[in-house]
Design an enzyme around this catalytic site. Structure first.
Site, PDB file in Angstrom:
ATOM      1  CB  CYS A  90      21.018 169.814 -15.199  1.00 52.04           C
ATOM      2  SG  CYS A  90      22.332 169.882 -16.157  1.00 52.04           S
ATOM      3  NE  ARG A 123      30.042 168.483 -18.677  1.00 55.52           N
ATOM      4  CZ  ARG A 123      28.683 168.620 -19.801  1.00 55.52           C
ATOM      5  NH1 ARG A 123      29.019 169.324 -20.092  1.00 55.52           N
ATOM      6  NH2 ARG A 123      27.958 168.554 -19.318  1.00 55.52           N
ATOM      7  CG  HIS A 186      22.155 166.103 -11.833  1.00 57.19           C
ATOM      8  ND1 HIS A 186      21.750 166.174 -12.945  1.00 57.19           N
ATOM      9  CD2 HIS A 186      23.389 166.715 -12.579  1.00 57.19           C
ATOM     10  CE1 HIS A 186      21.603 166.354 -14.775  1.00 57.19           C
ATOM     11  NE2 HIS A 186      22.817 166.921 -13.564  1.00 57.19           N
TER      12      HIS A 186
HETATM   13  N1  GLN Z   1      23.718 170.125 -22.079  1.00 61.43           N
HETATM   14  C1  GLN Z   1      23.379 171.173 -20.542  1.00 61.43           C
HETATM   15  C2  GLN Z   1      25.306 171.721 -20.313  1.00 61.43           C
HETATM   16  O1  GLN Z   1      25.645 170.825 -20.351  1.00 61.43           O
HETATM   17  C3  GLN Z   1      22.464 170.256 -19.716  1.00 61.43           C
HETATM   18  C4  GLN Z   1      23.715 169.043 -19.077  1.00 61.43           C
HETATM   19  C5  GLN Z   1      22.964 168.483 -17.750  1.00 61.43           C
HETATM   20  O2  GLN Z   1      22.216 168.519 -17.974  1.00 61.43           O
HETATM   21  N2  GLN Z   1      23.864 167.974 -17.304  1.00 61.43           N
HETATM   22  O3  GLN Z   1      24.978 172.730 -20.011  1.00 61.43           O
END
Ligand code: GLN
Length: 229
Positions: A90, A123, A186
């Site tokens: 990520c 998101r 993840h």
């Molecule tokens: N900040 C980054 C995004 O939102 C990475 C988020 C994350 O590592 N889960 O794309």
């Protein structure tokens, strides 16, 4: 002695990806391969001697701080060029790209993967399943990001999204360049997919490793896969 370098866990530890190091160490131990985990703070120089480098997910400010620290000496790029394994999740994946954009600025990346990340308009959160050519079954994970990642010509996708979003474009997840792996999974991804841990160990030691029956890990991975829609 296999050196597993866990990079900046105080910054890149938000999503529990630190567990990837523990899974690698445990599964190396099952084959009597000696290994040690080296935690490196963003305030300290990155060792050049690592066999496996791990980066996890992070909030935006922490991501930038980690990237800034990793620019010094381009150690990660030098290690990757000599064949060290890099697994980046990520935010870690995003900083390995050529650049990423926030709503305010364009930030130059570490240039280990030919990818560019731009801010998405929503998101992307939830379970994700990815079919990679490296495995004959889908890998599962959990994603939580808003960045959308586009591959350039020099990067291959890590896999094809079966469920969820991944890179958020073209039905792809992650990117690969030789022994450098980036993905949005993840989980930690190596706990949910022990076969992926074994593949990274093989790349790191440079030969095939014996198969082992780790019943609980195998059962858990199968159960996760059985939940796929
Ligand atoms: N900040 C980054 C995004 O939102 C990475 C988020 C994350 O590592 N889960 O794309």
């Amino acid at each position: 002695m296999l050196e597993i370098i866990r990079i900046h866990n105080e910054l890149l530890g938000t999503y529990g990806d630190r567990g990837n190091a523990d899974v690698l160490k445990y599964r190396a131990g099952l084959r009597n391969i000696r290994s040690r985990i080296i935690d490196v703070s963003y305030m300290d120089p990155l060792p050049i001697t690592g066999d496996i480098y791990l980066l996890g997910g992070a909030e935006d400010a922490a991501q930038l701080l980690s990237l800034t620290a990793l620019r010094k000496g381009s150690i990660l790029k030098k290690a990757a060029n000599r064949g060290a394994v890099v697994l980046a999740i990520c935010a870690g994946f995003q900083i390995l790209g050529t650049k990423y954009l926030t709503r305010e600025e364009e930030i130059k990346g570490l240039d280990l993967l030919d990818v560019v990340t731009t801010p998405g308009d929503k998101r992307l959160v939830g379970d994700i399943a990815v079919q990679s050519d490296l495995f004959d079954f889908p890998l599962t994970g959990f994603e939580n990001h808003s960045g959308v990642t586009t591959l350039g010509e020099g990067a291959e996708p890590f896999g094809y999204v079966r469920q969820g979003n991944g890179n958020g474009i073209a039905g792809l997840d992650g990117a690969i360049n030789k022994n450098v792996f980036g993905t949005y999974l993840h989980g930690p991804v190596l706990a949910r997919n022990p076969e992926f841990a074994d593949l990274l160990l093989e790349r790191a030691v440079g030969s095939t490793i014996s198969s082992v029956e780790d019943e609980i890990a195998t059962r858990y991975a199968r159960w996760r896969r059985s939940l796929l829609k």
